[in-house]
Design a protein around this motif. Structure first.
Motif, PDB file in Angstrom:
ATOM      1  N   ARG A  63      -7.817  -8.457  -8.499  1.00 37.57           N
ATOM      2  CA  ARG A  63      -7.689  -8.475  -7.048  1.00 37.57           C
ATOM      3  C   ARG A  63      -9.074  -8.491  -6.393  1.00 37.57           C
ATOM      4  O   ARG A  63     -10.065  -8.072  -6.991  1.00 37.57           O
ATOM      5  CB  ARG A  63      -6.896  -7.249  -6.572  1.00 37.57           C
ATOM      6  CG  ARG A  63      -5.433  -7.318  -6.992  1.00 37.57           C
ATOM      7  CD  ARG A  63      -4.572  -6.306  -6.266  1.00 37.57           C
ATOM      8  NE  ARG A  63      -4.820  -4.942  -6.714  1.00 37.57           N
ATOM      9  CZ  ARG A  63      -4.027  -3.910  -6.404  1.00 37.57           C
ATOM     10  NH1 ARG A  63      -2.952  -4.101  -5.649  1.00 37.57           N
ATOM     11  NH2 ARG A  63      -4.294  -2.699  -6.840  1.00 37.57           N
ATOM     12  N   LEU A  86     -11.425  -7.514  -2.788  1.00 39.19           N
ATOM     13  CA  LEU A  86     -11.676  -6.233  -2.124  1.00 39.19           C
ATOM     14  C   LEU A  86     -12.346  -6.468  -0.782  1.00 39.19           C
ATOM     15  O   LEU A  86     -13.163  -7.380  -0.636  1.00 39.19           O
ATOM     16  CB  LEU A  86     -12.590  -5.383  -3.015  1.00 39.19           C
ATOM     17  CG  LEU A  86     -12.952  -3.983  -2.549  1.00 39.19           C
ATOM     18  CD1 LEU A  86     -11.714  -3.126  -2.356  1.00 39.19           C
ATOM     19  CD2 LEU A  86     -13.878  -3.327  -3.568  1.00 39.19           C
ATOM     20  N   HIS A 112     -14.042  -3.960   2.412  1.00 41.28           N
ATOM     21  CA  HIS A 112     -14.431  -2.607   2.825  1.00 41.28           C
ATOM     22  C   HIS A 112     -14.692  -2.551   4.316  1.00 41.28           C
ATOM     23  O   HIS A 112     -15.377  -3.435   4.847  1.00 41.28           O
ATOM     24  CB  HIS A 112     -15.788  -2.219   2.222  1.00 41.28           C
ATOM     25  CG  HIS A 112     -15.767  -1.894   0.785  1.00 41.28           C
ATOM     26  ND1 HIS A 112     -15.253  -0.727   0.305  1.00 41.28           N
ATOM     27  CD2 HIS A 112     -16.243  -2.566  -0.278  1.00 41.28           C
ATOM     28  CE1 HIS A 112     -15.417  -0.706  -1.014  1.00 41.28           C
ATOM     29  NE2 HIS A 112     -16.004  -1.805  -1.391  1.00 41.28           N
ATOM     30  N   ARG A 146       2.974  -4.864  -7.699  1.00 37.38           N
ATOM     31  CA  ARG A 146       2.274  -3.973  -6.769  1.00 37.38           C
ATOM     32  C   ARG A 146       0.849  -3.685  -7.241  1.00 37.38           C
ATOM     33  O   ARG A 146      -0.061  -3.512  -6.436  1.00 37.38           O
ATOM     34  CB  ARG A 146       3.059  -2.660  -6.605  1.00 37.38           C
ATOM     35  CG  ARG A 146       4.238  -2.787  -5.644  1.00 37.38           C
ATOM     36  CD  ARG A 146       5.058  -1.518  -5.595  1.00 37.38           C
ATOM     37  NE  ARG A 146       5.929  -1.399  -6.754  1.00 37.38           N
ATOM     38  CZ  ARG A 146       6.250  -0.257  -7.348  1.00 37.38           C
ATOM     39  NH1 ARG A 146       5.764   0.885  -6.892  1.00 37.38           N
ATOM     40  NH2 ARG A 146       7.041  -0.242  -8.392  1.00 37.38           N
ATOM     41  N   MET A 147       0.658  -3.640  -8.564  1.00 39.89           N
ATOM     42  CA  MET A 147      -0.678  -3.342  -9.087  1.00 39.89           C
ATOM     43  C   MET A 147      -1.591  -4.556  -9.105  1.00 39.89           C
ATOM     44  O   MET A 147      -2.795  -4.436  -8.935  1.00 39.89           O
ATOM     45  CB  MET A 147      -0.570  -2.803 -10.518  1.00 39.89           C
ATOM     46  CG  MET A 147       0.007  -1.408 -10.611  1.00 39.89           C
ATOM     47  SD  MET A 147      -0.194  -0.743 -12.278  1.00 39.89           S
ATOM     48  CE  MET A 147       0.744  -1.943 -13.229  1.00 39.89           C
ATOM     49  N   CYS A 202      -2.936  -4.484  -1.068  1.00 39.36           N
ATOM     50  CA  CYS A 202      -2.652  -3.141  -0.568  1.00 39.36           C
ATOM     51  C   CYS A 202      -3.797  -2.683   0.310  1.00 39.36           C
ATOM     52  O   CYS A 202      -4.850  -3.317   0.364  1.00 39.36           O
ATOM     53  CB  CYS A 202      -2.400  -2.160  -1.718  1.00 39.36           C
ATOM     54  SG  CYS A 202      -3.819  -1.897  -2.784  1.00 39.36           S
ATOM     55  N   CYS A 203      -3.563  -1.612   1.010  1.00 37.93           N
ATOM     56  CA  CYS A 203      -4.557  -1.079   1.939  1.00 37.93           C
ATOM     57  C   CYS A 203      -4.596   0.434   1.761  1.00 37.93           C
ATOM     58  O   CYS A 203      -3.559   1.093   1.811  1.00 37.93           O
ATOM     59  CB  CYS A 203      -4.152  -1.445   3.370  1.00 37.93           C
ATOM     60  SG  CYS A 203      -5.256  -0.767   4.618  1.00 37.93           S
ATOM     61  N   SER A 234     -10.187   0.384   2.645  1.00 35.82           N
ATOM     62  CA  SER A 234     -10.377  -0.800   1.806  1.00 35.82           C
ATOM     63  C   SER A 234      -9.036  -1.472   1.578  1.00 35.82           C
ATOM     64  O   SER A 234      -7.990  -0.831   1.619  1.00 35.82           O
ATOM     65  CB  SER A 234     -11.029  -0.440   0.467  1.00 35.82           C
ATOM     66  OG  SER A 234     -10.152   0.335  -0.317  1.00 35.82           O
ATOM     67  N   ARG A 263      -7.198  -4.200  -1.182  1.00 37.39           N
ATOM     68  CA  ARG A 263      -7.244  -5.049  -2.374  1.00 37.39           C
ATOM     69  C   ARG A 263      -6.569  -6.361  -1.995  1.00 37.39           C
ATOM     70  O   ARG A 263      -5.446  -6.347  -1.474  1.00 37.39           O
ATOM     71  CB  ARG A 263      -6.526  -4.382  -3.545  1.00 37.39           C
ATOM     72  CG  ARG A 263      -7.160  -3.086  -4.002  1.00 37.39           C
ATOM     73  CD  ARG A 263      -8.483  -3.303  -4.736  1.00 37.39           C
ATOM     74  NE  ARG A 263      -9.202  -2.035  -4.876  1.00 37.39           N
ATOM     75  CZ  ARG A 263     -10.330  -1.906  -5.554  1.00 37.39           C
ATOM     76  NH1 ARG A 263     -10.900  -2.949  -6.161  1.00 37.39           N
ATOM     77  NH2 ARG A 263     -10.935  -0.738  -5.622  1.00 37.39           N
ATOM     78  N   GLY A 291      -5.994  -4.713 -11.341  1.00 37.35           N
ATOM     79  CA  GLY A 291      -5.861  -4.363  -9.930  1.00 37.35           C
ATOM     80  C   GLY A 291      -7.191  -4.222  -9.235  1.00 37.35           C
ATOM     81  O   GLY A 291      -7.286  -4.295  -8.016  1.00 37.35           O
ATOM     82  N   GLY A 292      -8.239  -4.035 -10.041  1.00 39.60           N
ATOM     83  CA  GLY A 292      -9.564  -3.815  -9.479  1.00 39.60           C
ATOM     84  C   GLY A 292     -10.276  -5.119  -9.171  1.00 39.60           C
ATOM     85  O   GLY A 292      -9.671  -6.199  -9.152  1.00 39.60           O
ATOM     86  N   HIS A 295      -8.873   5.518  -9.124  1.00 44.96           N
ATOM     87  CA  HIS A 295      -9.526   4.267  -8.757  1.00 44.96           C
ATOM     88  C   HIS A 295      -8.518   3.449  -7.953  1.00 44.96           C
ATOM     89  O   HIS A 295      -7.409   3.195  -8.411  1.00 44.96           O
ATOM     90  CB  HIS A 295      -9.928   3.538 -10.035  1.00 44.96           C
ATOM     91  CG  HIS A 295     -10.791   2.345  -9.809  1.00 44.96           C
ATOM     92  ND1 HIS A 295     -10.327   1.191  -9.233  1.00 44.96           N
ATOM     93  CD2 HIS A 295     -12.093   2.129 -10.082  1.00 44.96           C
ATOM     94  CE1 HIS A 295     -11.316   0.308  -9.170  1.00 44.96           C
ATOM     95  NE2 HIS A 295     -12.403   0.860  -9.674  1.00 44.96           N
ATOM     96  N   GLY A 309      -8.442   0.435  -7.281  1.00 42.46           N
ATOM     97  CA  GLY A 309      -8.101  -0.858  -7.868  1.00 42.46           C
ATOM     98  C   GLY A 309      -6.976  -0.713  -8.868  1.00 42.46           C
ATOM     99  O   GLY A 309      -5.975  -1.431  -8.825  1.00 42.46           O
ATOM    100  N   SER A 310      -7.108   0.260  -9.747  1.00 43.01           N
ATOM    101  CA  SER A 310      -6.105   0.435 -10.797  1.00 43.01           C
ATOM    102  C   SER A 310      -4.789   0.962 -10.238  1.00 43.01           C
ATOM    103  O   SER A 310      -3.719   0.620 -10.720  1.00 43.01           O
ATOM    104  CB  SER A 310      -6.615   1.425 -11.849  1.00 43.01           C
ATOM    105  OG  SER A 310      -7.893   1.052 -12.299  1.00 43.01           O
ATOM    106  N   GLY A 366      -3.997   1.379  -6.641  1.00 49.46           N
ATOM    107  CA  GLY A 366      -3.609   1.043  -5.269  1.00 49.46           C
ATOM    108  C   GLY A 366      -2.358   0.188  -5.238  1.00 49.46           C
ATOM    109  O   GLY A 366      -2.345  -0.910  -5.777  1.00 49.46           O
ATOM    110  N   GLY A 367      -1.299   0.688  -4.614  1.00 49.95           N
ATOM    111  CA  GLY A 367      -0.045  -0.053  -4.539  1.00 49.95           C
ATOM    112  C   GLY A 367       1.096   0.632  -5.261  1.00 49.95           C
ATOM    113  O   GLY A 367       2.258   0.332  -5.002  1.00 49.95           O
ATOM    114  N   VAL A 368       0.766   1.573  -6.180  1.00 50.33           N
ATOM    115  CA  VAL A 368       1.852   2.229  -6.923  1.00 50.33           C
ATOM    116  C   VAL A 368       1.810   3.750  -6.835  1.00 50.33           C
ATOM    117  O   VAL A 368       2.652   4.417  -7.422  1.00 50.33           O
ATOM    118  CB  VAL A 368       1.879   1.821  -8.420  1.00 50.33           C
ATOM    119  CG1 VAL A 368       2.306   0.373  -8.557  1.00 50.33           C
ATOM    120  CG2 VAL A 368       0.537   2.059  -9.099  1.00 50.33           C
TER     121      VAL A 368
END
Lengths: 464, 464
Positions: free
Chosen positions: A204, A206, A208, A300-301, A306-307, A334, A336, A405-406, B221, B223-224, B226-228
């Motif tokens: 994902r 990012l 900021h 979702r991951m 996401c926010c 932030s 993603r 996800g990062g 984190h 990223g890992s 976010g969303g779940v």
């Protein structure tokens, strides 16, 4: 598997003690990129890498940047029409703090027993020095045996990955010609289990920003003013509360407009992982499902944006009590991002959202710190396919194709500047304690990683 | 006014240079109650006060407490059936920080020109050393002229007012007999203008709590995860956002159930003040009306309860960026209470509110730091009436009867332990910069304060 490659794999296993000795030297450099007092360690680590690559018969040099130096190496032993692979690694590490939680000194590599057999413990063993050694050692062994490599190989090792690679893009721009290649190979991601390899096929992006809500011109006594003035903490809280609707969807205007649904095939890959969401959440003390309704955990991951508010502060936050109505309240926000979204459009939506939520007598300032787009690695790219075949040969099972996800800004940088897709073939485990005390890398992962890179080279022979 | 009292008022004005010399000595003690390094200054200041009261022919002593010492004095020159007044003051002051913003050294009293004539500048000039000197000097002048006082006088000067009087209640309990009186006189509040005196006839109460919202067992984190996962900052923000409805009313269950409407007469007093809300809000950069709908500003400030978040924090709040989903988020909450409300019932409502707003996978902890009830001074009490008459004689206009939005725990303590109502007859001005750098007390306020206390003593003659 050919008997020739079998011999190389056996050699790699036999030579593991030598590999560990080299890794121990690499680990010993306190190459902490965020700490300016380690500038000399960064340079020394680069010089060590140059000597290592020169020992492999490569041309290698330390290149200065506006930040920490970058090491570049080229091997010239392959045929001119052989595939050209740019290997990427990073020699910088996260600070070891909190030091008191380490069982052993963080920059002294030790071998311990662990649940997956022997494990290598020290800062950087998994992220990324040990992971990086998987391809360094594969190149060494192949070349020692054959005298040449089956691919043209270039190497870039940066020292700013842990601080978001601020010098990398400029360096790639300035050295575009020299760094041109057919694909980029990175071992800095996770596999699924010691016996279950994985390739990461998306990351994902990012964005900021920092939100500052200002009400009264100075902090006020809540006795004198409570009841007749606006409280910026209340305003900011209402703004944050409204960022998600009851279905867990982000309410920023236009947030989902450009979101691309991933190909059905990709969702099928994710589904095949049988991702253990309960275990994943349970390990951090959670049980319930959270986030966007009607989307799988993998979506979702990995494929849904996401926010999150990453930090919030305002008013009196010390010990004890002070009944203040503060002048300001702050939040770090932030998002993603996923393919299709652009940071510019999302930040415009964020500005619109906060402006619309701003009541009388309040000012809201949005400081935007920039964004990185999401990346998707084509899972059927010929080099990715070669990596998939290599992993299948080593592990005797299909590599899982997973999302991340990062965000790794460098992946977008390689794509944007050099047009390269990155093969994200890493051998870390989810429990490696990356960035934390007692970071480890399982010996079985190091060995399997070297094997995988050897077989990948073997696959490249047939791509010529 | 009798010619006798006129003579005393003239004397008070003539002797102002002596008064200022004594105040300068009082100011020079760095009696900062919150700073343990000033323990010796506290004791020295107490001993100075004892000498001052002994010079007035009183019995005076320093009494040790679990915190800073208290000075007690008694005058025995009045008739046994004379009214008995307990004068209260405090010798402690707020820290002078930030020091660099002072034009002159904070503990060296200087006289400057200001918009209301000469003003006395130093820490404690208004709060409370200078204000306290108004009654000390009145007692001195009266007694010097008459050889005795028209009232039985006891004095209590504490050193912990600025830290919420933690030792006072226990001290009052232990010395209930000795401190019994008919009324308590305090000069530690504001008047409306140099030529417009005021009595404060109510103060709001206060309740403190800290809210801790815990989600994941450690920082994650973004990223890992976010969303779940659940983000405690989002949860806390939703809780805070829901604390007020669209009409600015507090939604804590039962919050308004026991609120007593003030007597119509009191609202009429407030209305007569013609409170300058625009000026009050404008001085802190605000223009709009905020708070509970359909209530006057005076009600919202003085007779209606309110709830404010005084501080909020969670996640990464340092310079730069760290994309964390924190394990916890925190808020400091306080409510200003009004007559009828009890802190115990309100905190029960707060617990109910937060429990109901707690989603799955989240724990909410409420740390309750106790409460102080609101107080209302009967505006037609005979001693309050005496003070009103005294102010009218000195200023040739009716004293405004105002409320106070803040909280003085000591007032409830005096009521609860000694059954005393407090006459809140202070001479500070709203622009005195109390608790801030360059605190001042206008000379005209000091003089009018001494005059007012002299005339109050004169009024007591007829109450005998």
């Amino acid at each position: 598997m050919t008997s020739d490659i079998d011999r190389l794999l056996n050699l790699a296993s036999e030579q593991l003690p030598d590999t560990l000795a080299r890794l121990k030297d690499f680990i010993a450099f306190e190459s902490i990129s965020t700490d300016p007092s380690h500038k000399a360690d960064m340079q020394a680590c680069c010089e060590w890498l140059v000597r290592e690559f020169e020992a492999l018969g490569m041309e290698a040099s330390v290149r200065q940047t506006t930040g920490h130096p970058i090491v570049i190496a080229h091997d010239r032993t392959a045929a001119a029409d052989a595939p050209h692979i740019l290997y990427y690694g990073h020699y910088d590490v996260q600070p070891p703090a909190p030091l008191e939680e380490w069982r052993t000194p963080p920059f002294t590599m030790v071998i311990e027993d662990g649940p997956h057999g022997k494990r290598i413990v020290a800062r950087g063993t998994s992220d990324d020095k040990g992971n990086m050694m998987t391809w360094v050692e594969a190149l060494r062994i192949w070349k020692a045996e054959h005298g040449s490599l089956p691919a043209r190989v270039s190497i870039i090792v940066e020292g700013e990955e842990e601080i978001l690679s601020p010098s990398l893009l400029g360096f790639l721009k300035e050295n575009r010609e020299e760094l041109s290649a057919d694909a980029c190979m990175i071992s800095d991601t996770l596999s699924l289990a010691p016996d279950h390899p994985a390739l990461t096929i998306s990351m994902r992006g990012l964005l900021h920003a920092e939100i500052t809500v200002t009400g009264p011109s100075c902090d006020l006594h809540s006795g004198s003013y409570g009841g007749v003035v606006v409280n910026p903490i209340h305003v900011l809280s209402r703004m944050i509360a409204g960022l998600h609707d009851a279905d867990g969807r982000v309410t920023i205007p236009g947030f989902y407009d450009d979101v691309e649904e991933p190909p059905a095939e990709v969702l099928k890959f994710f589904d095949e992982l049988n991702f253990d969401l309960d275990g994943f959440l349970g390990s951090v003390g959670l049980r319930g499902e959270h986030g966007e309704a009607n989307r799988s955990a993998e979506e979702r991951m990995w494929t849904r944006p996401c926010c999150d508010i990453n930090g919030i502060w305002g008013g009196f936050i010390g010990e004890g009590r002070k009944t203040v109505i503060p002048s300001t309240a702050h939040a770090k926000l932030s998002c993603r991002l996923v393919p299709g979204q652009t940071a510019d459009k999302v930040i415009a939506g964020i500005r619109e959202y906060f402006a619309a939520a701003t009541p009388a007598d309040v000012e809201v300032k949005i400081d935007y710190f920039g964004g990185t787009p999401a990346v998707r690695v084509p899972h059927d790219d010929r080099y990715v396919m070669a990596a998939r075949r290599a992993l299948k040969r080593v592990f005797a099972r299909d590599a899982g194709l997973k999302g991340g996800g990062g965000t790794l800004p460098l992946i977008s940088d390689f794509k944007a500047e050099l047009g390269l897709d990155c093969i994200l073939m890493g051998f870390g485990m989810p429990d490696d304690l990356v960035h934390a005390p007692n970071e480890k890398f399982d010996l079985v992962c190091l060995e399997a990683g070297i094997h995988s890179h050897l077989v990948f080279l073997d696959e490249l022979v047939s791509l010529r």
